[in-house]
Write an enzyme that holds these catalytic residues in place. Structure first.
Site, short mmCIF file in Angstrom:
data_model
loop_
_atom_site.label_atom_id
_atom_site.label_comp_id
_atom_site.label_asym_id
_atom_site.label_seq_id
_atom_site.Cartn_x
_atom_site.Cartn_y
_atom_site.Cartn_z
N ALA A 1 -0.20 -1.23 7.45
CA ALA A 1 -0.32 -1.04 8.90
C ALA A 1 0.67 -1.94 9.63
CB ALA A 1 -1.75 -1.35 9.35
N ASN B 1 -0.95 3.36 7.37
CA ASN B 1 0.42 3.69 7.74
C ASN B 1 0.48 4.43 9.07
OD1 ASN B 1 2.75 3.37 5.53
ND2 ASN B 1 0.81 3.58 4.48
N ARG C 1 12.39 0.56 15.72
CA ARG C 1 13.22 1.75 15.81
C ARG C 1 13.18 2.31 17.24
NH1 ARG C 1 11.58 3.56 10.93
NH2 ARG C 1 10.00 4.89 11.83
N TRP D 1 -7.10 35.40 -5.11
CA TRP D 1 -7.93 34.53 -4.28
C TRP D 1 -7.82 33.13 -4.88
CZ3 TRP D 1 -10.56 36.65 -0.09
CH2 TRP D 1 -10.78 38.03 -0.09
N ARG E 1 16.38 -4.58 9.34
CA ARG E 1 15.55 -4.08 10.44
C ARG E 1 15.37 -5.09 11.56
NH1 ARG E 1 11.14 -0.07 7.45
NH2 ARG E 1 12.66 0.78 5.97
N CYS F 1 -1.92 0.78 -4.17
CA CYS F 1 -2.50 1.89 -4.94
C CYS F 1 -1.80 2.07 -6.28
CB CYS F 1 -2.39 3.19 -4.16
SG CYS F 1 -3.09 3.08 -2.50
N TYR G 1 0.07 32.86 -2.92
CA TYR G 1 -0.39 33.35 -4.22
C TYR G 1 0.78 33.83 -5.08
CZ TYR G 1 -1.49 36.97 -7.59
OH TYR G 1 -1.50 37.72 -8.72
#
Lengths: 471, 471
Positions: free
Chosen positions: A12, A323, A22, A455, A71, A43, A447
């Site tokens: 975050a 995020n 930015r 389906w 940055r 993760c 499909y």
């Protein structure tokens, strides 16, 4: 020139910093991070422990140097923020024994969550790990490496539980049958450990449907994971070092224990400054992530978010939300108020050769409490055209409100590679728009024989549930 | 007792029959099918020709016997309906040289589509095939088998185009770079043929985005398919048998030609009875699939459907729509009026080791004609977490309306197994609900490192397009 101060340099925090810079290159941005790592993919830690990722650095998406140099973000690692003064609009950070005071115009609390250490005797013993941070990951990988190099931590106990496995690195215990517990069971089993997984409730992955839990549990057993369900852990026994997991009914010798018993939001700093938490225990915010204190925002694993089904605040600490909400705060503080959306509690997990996802509201009690009359159906359908040479099965549980037909939630499981997780995208699309199961059964999903039957299993499930609602 | 008569025993027809019988077991149902095969998966034919499916019977989901005996449906194969009398409410069917007249209370036209044979000199030569029916599939497979057994159809021409391939079964031509053309290129290449693919336009898969077409074209070339783009076919030259494909610029020796140049709706029977077709050339219906003639319905590849983006009638002959609309008619005629939903033109294709999907409206001219101001962006993102050991890339094109941000369409392509097709489910969910790209970028999609980065490629694309719309 405004100053945007951010406490916490992970998902975050760094999303907010990057987006704000930015959108407004003139904004001064200061990030305080108490550790040394920023912007890392927590993760991925189970896959690092497993050995599929070779270096912790690979989990880092942007390095501190890149944030600073490319940055132009004033990122200060090793700085712990110990106080916020909302009246003076300052924070105090400690570093190297000293303290600095930094004023802010906008403040984001992105303090994250901490791994819960349950109140069990013996959790302090050596050989008991959590997996909440990069350093946790490092320690676990070192443990795995030492065991594989032949180091034995409990020669005498290295007995019956492990003996039938060739080259067994020793029996280990994983406490908790959620994502982390299951991913770590995979990581440890892949390294030759005999894994005992202890789950307090009657099934693993309690946030998923019962049918999903069952498929995953069966698969864990197939993979020689000893599943101890309905098994509250009483004690992690041993001398200095843990040597057994003790449940009400059992005493299982182990050489190490991994606690995967969830996380709790880090809110102490916020609370000490009068920033309110919600009923979930996480920091309460408005839809723009602003707390009760003006110009103080909270996002990510320390904060609540709004449930897309009920509209109520919930605590679902997951990476995408962190995020997304961090990024939204970055836009808001630079003059474009941005909500960043709600959460559907969508989650995915790989368990050995099975994949599963869940989204929305599956629990009937929760649904009734939110004013719905839930109806649930589960179907199992082929993952590809029946005549196609490859393929397996997808088991899908869908829940909808009886009166309105509104989709409430879904849970999917399949062999790894057979698309349970990406298929959940259809359900999220339906939940986000408040669609009914009657809408969903008419979705014009892609499909072709290598990908589904005419389906798609999602549509089969919707048809069956739609039929139940109409009968 | 009412009688429901159905003309055509494939997807739409048999879905209607089955659903109607289930919902009203007393209904008398008569299905006339001119061929011998019913309820078969025509989409599987390329995989049968390829050799991955061993028998045509495997493509049949329900056999004629099962329909007759288990489902109590009066299925009459080998019956060609030659006339409809809407005033008398009868149809006339020819069988074995005789004719029978059958009265109806409800009539469904499910006559399907026929493979288009383009107006090219030489299309009648031996060795020129289409792939519109089970018997087409059978003939093609027989051709492949004979060639593989060493039979040479044109010894003298079996020259340079093929020579560099070991064990080459001969050069062949595929005319058309749509689904069928590409799937058949794969099927023929897998059997050792040197495949020349001729596409009139500048790119393959014209219904997909240009970027998708490019990824697929590059991959086809990697797979040694000789791609002839911008290559209108002038003639299929030869004596009795085709021996060369002649374009404006080239003359390519071939031993056989497969025409994959689309399908057109079979409407002659309907038109002869005064049933109206729409501007697309297919049978026009209301949202319940009823034609201009009361109690006469049309569904599947012979009929129009409503576009979910524009609400206008379109002709998109695909299997899922046929199944869905057939089923809806089955519900409608048994007393539960059912619309069965619109179409998003969603389609998927596997091309060797690449997969692609498209949905909604991608063409800017089409979008402008429908009153939108389309903005399109394309991104390429990792299919799994960057640090995860497996994975590839997904390239996603999204299009949205500048003023409202409404999502108009999307196109996705990835390595086979990297999820382009199932990810399109998210876009369909958005399109079906009229969501904006601002909604889409906030979708709480499932995330775990083995399945995506924290921001799924769909979300990355939505973020980029959202940024463009706001700038």
């Amino acid at each position: 020139m405004d100053t945007f101060v951010i406490v916490g340099g992970d998902a975050a925090g760094m999303s907010a910093a990057s987006k704000a810079k930015r959108d407004d290159p003139d904004l001064e941005i200061v990030v305080f991070e108490q550790g040394e790592w920023v912007s890392y993919g927590a993760c991925g830690l189970p896959y690092y422990v497993k050995g599929e990722i070779q270096s912790l650095e690979h989990l880092v998406s942007v390095t501190p140097e890149e944030f600073r140099e490319d940055r132009d973000i004033d990122l200060r690692t090793g700085h712990e923020v110990v106080a916020i003064d909302p009246d003076e609009r300052t924070v105090t950070a400690e570093h190297d024994g000293g303290a600095i005071v930094q004023s802010y115009d906008h403040l984001l609390l992105a303090t994250g969550a901490a791994a819960v250490v349950p109140q069990i005797d013996g959790v302090g013993r050596e050989g008991v790990y959590t997996l909440g941070s990069m350093s946790d990951g490092k320690e676990l990988r070192e443990y795995v490496a030492r065991a594989r190099e032949g180091e034995s931590f409990h020669q005498p106990d290295r007995g019956p539980a492990c003996a039938y496995l060739e080259d067994c690195e020793g029996p280990v215990g994983v406490v908790g049958g959620g994502y982390i517990g299951i991913e770590m069971a995979e990581a440890l089993a892949a390294n030759g450990f005999e894994v005992n997984l202890f789950q307090r409730s009657e099934r693993v992955l309690t946030g998923f449907s019962e049918e999903t839990s069952e498929v995953v549990a069966d698969h864990l057993r197939e993979q020689d994971v000893a599943l101890h369900l309905d098994a509250g852990v009483r004690e992690l026994a041993g001398e200095d070092r843990v040597s057994a997991v003790v449940t009400d009914d059992d005493r299982v010798p182990v050489e190490m224990v991994l606690l995967g018993t969830g996380v709790s939001p880090r809110t102490a700093l916020a609370e000490s400054a009068g920033i309110e938490c919600g009923a979930t225990g996480a920091i309460a915010t408005d839809p723009y992530r602003e707390t009760n204190v003006p110009d103080v925002y909270a996002a990510g694993d320390c904060a609540e978010a709004l449930d897309v089904v009920t509209g109520d605040p919930v605590y679902v600490p997951l990476a995408l939300t962190a995020n997304r909400h961090g990024r939204a705060v970055g836009q808001t503080v630079t003059g474009t108020p941005t909500e960043g959306g709600g959460v559907a509690g969508t989650a995915a997990v790989k368990a050995f050769d099975v994949e599963a996802a869940r989204t929305g509201m599956l629990d009937h009690e929760d649904a009734r409490a939110a004013g719905f009359d839930p109806v649930t159906e589960t179907v199992t359908a082929k993952s590809r055209a029946g005549y196609y040479p490859e393929g397996g099965e997808v088991t899908i549980t869908l829940s909808a409100d009886r009166e309105t037909g509104r989709l409430l939630g879904g849970s999917l499981v399949s062999e790894y590679g057979e698309g349970a997780v990406h298929r959940s995208h259809a359900l999220v699309g339906a939940l986000e728009s408040g669609a009914t199961v009657f809408d969903l059964e008419n979705y014009d999903l892609a499909y072709a024989p290598p990908f589904n039957s005419t389906w798609d299993p999602v549509l089969v499930a919707a048809k069956v549930l739609s039929g139940s609602l109409q009968s």
